[in-house]
Design an enzyme around this catalytic site. Structure first.
Site, short mmCIF file in Angstrom:
data_model
loop_
_atom_site.label_atom_id
_atom_site.label_comp_id
_atom_site.label_asym_id
_atom_site.label_seq_id
_atom_site.Cartn_x
_atom_site.Cartn_y
_atom_site.Cartn_z
N LYS A 14 73.38 27.11 -21.75
CA LYS A 14 74.47 28.08 -21.63
C LYS A 14 74.63 28.87 -22.92
O LYS A 14 74.88 30.08 -22.91
CB LYS A 14 75.77 27.37 -21.27
CG LYS A 14 76.98 28.31 -21.18
CD LYS A 14 78.22 27.60 -20.69
CE LYS A 14 79.40 28.58 -20.61
NZ LYS A 14 80.62 27.97 -20.01
N HIS A 19 40.18 30.04 9.88
CA HIS A 19 41.46 30.74 9.99
C HIS A 19 42.54 29.87 10.62
O HIS A 19 43.28 30.29 11.52
CB HIS A 19 41.28 32.04 10.77
CG HIS A 19 40.32 33.00 10.14
ND1 HIS A 19 40.37 33.34 8.81
CD2 HIS A 19 39.26 33.68 10.67
CE1 HIS A 19 39.39 34.19 8.54
NE2 HIS A 19 38.71 34.40 9.64
#
Length: 515
Positions: free
Chosen positions: A136, A277
């Site tokens: 922070k 595929h």
């Protein structure tokens, strides 16, 4: 103003060298417990945390850093005159560098037979609070949670100061770290409590990067590969690459589809699976691996070109010689003999993946499908059918041989994109029709691939027949038996057509859509 660093790490990698470098740069070192001991043993002067807090560690170390003298020193904004005046009045010193990594919760829960109590004790409290506070106040505090960042921080300090962008990058890494840490804890507790929380109100997951990929599904897309945290040693993320160039996005997706299919067959007999595929183009079972692969190849010798092959036995010399005759992207197996490696590694781009447990079924895995702005989550489809649900609905029952082949077809069609059809004969696929918008076209495509082999084949369909057209086309092609879920309001039409044509049909009462 004194320069101070707080160091408290579970992973001690590089920490002694890091602390020594900080001391050489004029930092005082504050530390706790095991870290303090390691640093002291290596001749590094350390200020104990209790000297800062004026309060002893207690509750078996559960409380030691949770104190204003720590958090005020971290959170004070250096450019805020009121903040600095307040900490001066409180006799609090600022802390400029914070190096912390958390209790090893992940490592603990991954141990065999770990107790719930041990897992709970490895939930860090003070560590996340300190690194979040540091992140922070990132513009004033450099916070390090990854030992690989020690060198960069020291280099920049030696050059004068830690760069602003470096501090921000380190802060971002903190929130990646703590969010993943909290997610692991949450998911562990949900599993401990039971399955009713499998789909909680707030759904969070955490994955760890395996590798960056050269590109995504297409060349203009960026991509990376991540692995799920847990006991998933039978999945692609844990495969060992023995040869070939790095895996692509499509390689990984297709290889995963290949593994899903081979897991249906287990280890009972040698099995070979070929995928192109993300759809199977050939599956074969044999008494030997070479027989299984030959059946797999002959099922569709055109489509297998440039595909992926998985085998559930060690690849031997004879099978390797056959595999080497065509272009394949990947071969996956539990192991490769020395002779097989000598043959296959002559192709420098051929990816060889070793995965010991590749045919072991998946368990407790969720399946995700990303949609724009959302995420679909479901249990992975690991069921095949329930034995008691199998029902012969035609006058003619399938022979024992036909029933064996029907189950084979059902295992394959489960992994064919919907609408899907799989034709099988003599323990090999003869034709596969994937991903069509109607079922009759899928069947026509499967028969096209099968050619003369359609005659005498059995057929699997991933969902029911809404009309009798598929049955009648199957009869013309010489298909002898059909397995399908059933459940259409017009089932009787298909049953009647089967009876007219002498085709046996079995209902599974479970469908396997795959989209």
């Amino acid at each position: 103003m004194k320069k101070r660093a707080l160091i408290s790490v579970s992973d001690k990698t590089g920490v002694v060298e890091f602390a020594r470098d900080l001391k050489d740069l004029g930092f005082e070192i504050i530390s706790t417990g095991g870290t303090s001991k390691v640093l002291a043993e290596n001749g590094i002067d350390v200020i104990g945390i209790s000297e800062i807090t004026s309060f002893p560690e207690c509750l078996d170390g559960r409380v030691k850093t949770l104190h204003p003298n720590i958090y005020a020193g971290i959170l004070a904004v250096r450019d805020n005159k009121e903040h600095m005046a307040q900490i001066e009045s409180l006799n609090v010193e600022t802390i400029d560098v914070v190096a912390i990594n958390l209790y090893p919760f992940k490592e603990t829960i991954l141990k065999e037979n770990v107790s719930f109590e041990e897992a709970i004790e490895n939930i860090d409290i003070g560590g996340p609070s300190m690194i979040r506070a540091s992140a922070k106040n990132w513009q004033d505090v450099a916070v390090i949670v990854d030992p690989t960042d020690y060198i960069k921080v020291i280099e920049e300090l030696k050059a004068g100061s830690i760069k602003r962008e470096t501090k921000l990058d380190l802060a971002i890494k903190v929130f990646e770290y703590t969010s993943a840490y909290d997610t692991l804890i949450c998911n562990y507790l949900q599993k401990f409590r039971g399955n009713e929380n499998a789909f909680p109100e707030k759904f969070t997951v955490t994955y760890e990067k395996v590798q960056d990929l050269r590109y995504g599904e297409n060349g203009h897309q960026q991509a990376s590969f991540y692995k799920e945290v847990g006991h998933f040693k039978n999945t692609l993320a844990y495969a060992k690459q023995l040869n070939g160039k790095e895996l692509s996005f499509n390689n990984i997706n297709d290889a995963n589809a290949t593994l899903d299919i081979i897991k249906e067959f287990g280890y009972d007999k040698p099995v070979a699976v070929a995928v192109k595929h993300a759809n199977p183009c050939g599956v074969g079972i044999g008494e030997t691996l070479i027989e299984a692969y030959t059946k797999c190849y002959e099922a569709d010798p055109i489509s297998i070109f440039g595909g992926i092959v998985a085998l559930n036995r060690e690849v031997d010399e004879q099978t390797a010689l056959e595999l080497s005759k065509i272009f394949l992207e990947i071969i996956i197996a539990p192991s490769f003999s020395k002779e097989a490696m000598d043959i296959l590694t002559k192709k420098p781009n051929l990816r060889l993946l070793e995965l010991k447990d590749l045919a072991t079924p998946n368990a407790n895995i969720l399946d995700f499908k990303k949609v724009a702005g959302g995420l679909l989550v479901q249990n992975l489809d690991t069921q095949l059918y329930a034995e008691e649900d199998l029902e012969v609905v035609t006058k003619r029952k399938p022979t024992e041989e036909e029933m064996e082949q029907l189950i084979f077809a059902w295992k394959v069609v489960k992994h064919v994109k919907s609408n899907g059809i799989a034709l099988v004969k003599n323990n090999a696929t003869t034709g596969i029709g994937p991903g069509q918008t109607n079922r009759i076209t899928a069947l026509e495509l499967a028969v096209h691939y099968a050619k003369d082999n359609a005659k005498g084949s059995v057929m699997g369909s991933d969902a029911f027949f809404p009309f009798d057209d598929c049955v009648r086309f199957a009869g013309k092609a010489g298909i002898t038996a059909i397995i399908q879920p059933g459940g259409s309001i017009r089932d009787e039409d298909s049953i009647k057509a089967c009876d007219e044509l002498g085709i046996a049909m079995v209902f599974t009462k479970i469908r396997h859509f795959k989209h």
